[in-house]
Design an enzyme around this catalytic site. Structure first.
Site, PDB file in Angstrom:
ATOM      1  N   LEU A   1      48.826  11.622  12.950  1.00 61.88           N
ATOM      2  CA  LEU A   1      48.573  10.191  12.750  1.00 61.88           C
ATOM      3  C   LEU A   1      49.038   9.681  11.376  1.00 61.88           C
ATOM      4  CD1 LEU A   1      47.188   7.795  14.248  1.00 61.88           C
ATOM      5  CD2 LEU A   1      45.151   8.308  12.885  1.00 61.88           C
ATOM      6  N   ASP A   2      49.752   8.569  11.360  1.00 63.62           N
ATOM      7  CA  ASP A   2      50.231   7.921  10.130  1.00 63.62           C
ATOM      8  C   ASP A   2      51.154   8.811   9.310  1.00 63.62           C
ATOM      9  OD1 ASP A   2      48.689   5.767  10.872  1.00 63.62           O
ATOM     10  OD2 ASP A   2      47.034   6.234   9.527  1.00 63.62           O
ATOM     11  N   GLU A   3      51.685   9.867   9.950  1.00 65.88           N
ATOM     12  CA  GLU A   3      52.555  10.783   9.214  1.00 65.88           C
ATOM     13  C   GLU A   3      53.966  10.815   9.777  1.00 65.88           C
ATOM     14  OE1 GLU A   3      51.982  12.374   6.511  1.00 65.88           O
ATOM     15  OE2 GLU A   3      49.817  12.256   6.272  1.00 65.88           O
TER      16      GLU A   3
END
Lengths: 308, 308, 308, 308
Positions: free
Chosen positions: A251-253
């Site tokens: 996530l968000d990476e």
């Protein structure tokens, strides 16, 4: 099959099928955009230009980049092929094998079949649909999918089908299956999460890898996770931002495509930051979708090469 | 003593002394800058303007801000006082008691007595000294202090004393004592860490709280700690930034004064980011030092109010 | 009448009437925004704060500016008045006479009655209506007026009346009369030219002076007049911009409210510049309309003071 | 001779001589940068890559651009040639004739022999010398030339010869002759006007065409001529800027290399704008000099192609 098998992100089979269809239809001169990546080595540009020239084609514009860190070479070519894409495809097939390259070719300007996913906030959706209508964004919006019905009127105004697929903890698997069916049935090539407030399952992330773009409402890696504007306010930052990235299971990476920021002061409340930030979000997302649709974004491990 | 006792950051005694000295010297009309913060309540602006008007003074420019989150009110006034600062000081003394306010007053444009601390990289030092010489930066550089001798020639060129105070694990306490002696002996009011690659001890941070400005070479809170440009490169961000903040014992967590960013692409290596980033660092640091020296920055808990 | 008679721009009588109506309705505590300008002199801030304090009011936020060039003083105050606006109005009336001030007061957040004028390009209109709906823009859109019918569906989608007033050389006077009737009948306070491709007559400019905002699609004073993007392309500039300004009889010379730019390269054709520029246009126009509606923009001769 | 005969700007003979010298010295593998422009036609990229590949060379990075307006094609290649530049030169000689191309080749990173010309303001000079010393700017500063002696100490600090050549109406011709002698004697390749407050004669402009970079302290084409900051202040703009451009006989009309802006408000006096603007000026000039020195700027009529 030659299409779309990138080093890190495999395209779903239906993507290949969809793109593959185009091959048969073409017979006369057309403008094409070719992207490739392979281990860096002498002779790549020459081999590619040889394929083009020996078929009487012409390079309109081209960009290359060799990454000394990963040892990979990236290339994007806009070309004109008087004999259509057939012979170029054949040449690239052999090139791909010889150079260990992954490559894609598409008609220039062909709109990508796209689903836009939303929840309740409409600023990104409104912006994408506006830009799509006025031909600034080469996407064909197959459907707008919301986990809430709120934005149906916006889709309707722009003449796009709206499909409400609610998501609860219990129905998540079924909802994602419904979404995946839609994607396959409609030969969808790109999924845009336009402030869609649900997290895709790891499986779905992998299935659609490299073809899902999300807008995160912070300047990543600052303020990951929930309520980034509240976090930003608490930290007292002087700029707030937004980040468009490919969605991965992490996530968000995911690989960042585009980011931008705007100036704020001590006067803005968290609520103000939300309002100000929406401008940046929609601008950054539209930019990322545009570049992706024009085949300007190539994956380089966890980063991107953007030939803008 | 009325000066400089801020809610969160206590000034060292010598600061008060230094500012106090100015009081005696003034007798005729002068331009003053007054800053204050106190719990928000009706009548603050009126009480302050009353002090000024009843002494035949005039408000040149003024800004106020009430923070609904903390319930604090902040004010900065540039004023002209035909009878000098004496009567204004007296009025503000009473005001401070009545309203529970912390406040400071200074002659407008008086350069702050400043130490610039450096290691080996000279871009921020060069920039600050250049700006100071050409009157864009109201600081008086009492000394340049380096833990390495490399930048002595730069200080020398601008006619500033250079003091080399090496820092090793063993000598750190002694080095800081030497620094503190210098600060006291020279009535230093501001310490600028211009890419000084040492971490100040918690005690020193507390002692100098609110009067030490650091430049961190990332857009905080992204990439705290060491080698932020390498971190930025690995993450593949599309903008890099710099952050000027007050130094606190909590590393890279001090109140942010100013931030800015600049665009980068896939082409820049970590080394390139370092070079590109230097431009942002020096610009952001100079801006923060300028605003601080003009008494435009007020502390609001872990955040700042910047009346720019 | 005290309202809206600015040094350079007289409000049409119906504006005063419209604002004046509000006075009667108010009786209990309310938030007000007060703006004023007058020749600079000691005691202005004190006199204003005296009016507020002596009526048990409180200043929430305030900004002042004295222009040494013109000798004028400008002030904007957000205040809370527990006894309503009546006594503040009375106090300001006397203040205005004593200090030779022009001033305005309004309920904070009251949406201005606004007409948006358009031709065929919908990016600014779409953006303004979107922002208005989601409460970021304190305007009440009384009508959308187009000299072409193209954008009627956009107005309709947002539930706003659309009025088509075609303009030809022959009908120009009649068209403007129709517009002016609408403005008067509907107590319109603000007219926004959102890429309205007609030039208002000198008489109409004067009649509505200070209450008409235009967006010019260049970074003024560069590229005045027609086809600014073509001009920009020919000159090979590396940034293109947009300018929101008050409309005066002197074309493209009105007081500037806001400007912004975006980066372009050698690759963009004039057509590309048009598309890229639309983003800047709509952002700049929305910002200017927002500031105007929040009474943050004061006229200072041919320039503006923006208390943002 | 193959070097430097661009479509519009002819290099002075000594430039060719200077570059020609390098040919003899090279024998083993080296990195080269090749730039070319010619009428657009099929086969250009292939022909260039053929020259490189057939000599066992490798393309590191490359960019192309075809301008539909002028029908010209532009290309910049960074390559590695294991047999040195000799065989590439030979191949390009033939290429140039066949395709009607003007082209240049240089060792990558070779610093250009540069004169910096100044008057009294030192911000651009200080910045260029700082960057040159710390290897961010690939120029070799042969001399600093001032029409006033003020900045001699800055040149001296950075170990550069300073030559004062005063200019009066009477001595202008003699002064320019002295400058031209210096340029020839020292094989100067680039002249940077770093806030040099004199206008070069038409003859000198022509003689050095394409090799003189000036910084103008406004966002051209706004505020041409004298005192641009005063003009900007009078017009009340909200952004001020700077423009780096090649010098032509047509004052302030030369091809633009780079521009940037910074935000200002109603508060800044003309004097403040001057200070704020200096930051933009030095940044824009340094960027333009860097790009020029890295052979990233190609002339395209009155515009530039910048492969950054």
């Amino acid at each position: 099959m030659n299409m779309g098998s990138w080093a890190e992100f495999r395209l779903a089979p239906h993507f290949n099928y969809c793109l593959g269809m185009a091959v048969e239809e073409v017979s006369t001169s057309e403008k094409l955009v070719l992207t490739l990546s392979c281990p860096d080595q002498p002779g790549i540009v020459h081999a590619v230009s040889d394929i083009i020239v020996s078929n009487d084609g012409n390079i309109i514009q081209s960009q290359q980049f060799g990454d000394p860190d990963t040892g990979l070479f990236f290339m994007r070519v806009e070309l004109e092929s008087p004999r259509g894409r057939g012979p170029i495809d054949e040449g690239m097939e052999k090139f791909g094998e010889k150079f260990g390259a992954t490559w894609k070719m598409d008609r220039m300007g062909r709109p990508l079949r796209t689903i836009i996913m939303v929840s309740r906030e409409g600023h990104c959706l409104t912006d994408l649909l506006y830009r799509q209508r006025y031909a600034q964004l080469p996407i064909e919006v197959v459907a707008v999918v919301g986990n809430h019905p709120d934005l149906a009127p916006v889709a309707q105004f722009y003449g796009k089908p709206f499909l409400c697929i609610p998501v609860t903890k219990e129905t998540k698997a079924a909802s994602e299956a419904e979404l995946l069916n839609l994607i396959r049935a409609e030969n969808v090539e790109l999924v845009v999460l336009a402030r869609y407030m649900q997290i895709l399952s790891d499986d779905l992330c992998r299935e659609l890898a490299g073809n899902v773009i999300n807008i995160h409402h912070s300047f990543l890696p600052s303020f990951k996770g929930a309520r980034p504007y509240a976090q930003a306010h608490d930290r007292g930052v002087k700029l707030i931002g937004a980040t468009a990235h490919y969605v991965t299971a992490d996530l968000d990476e995911g690989p960042i495509i585009e980011q931008d920021v705007t100036r704020v002061t001590h006067r803005e409340s968290t609520r103000d930051l939300v309002a100000v930030g929406q401008d940046v979000e929609r601008r950054v997302l539209a930019q990322a979708v545009k570049w992706h649709s024009e085949h300007r974004v190539l994956l380089n491990g966890t980063r991107t090469v953007v030939f803008n």
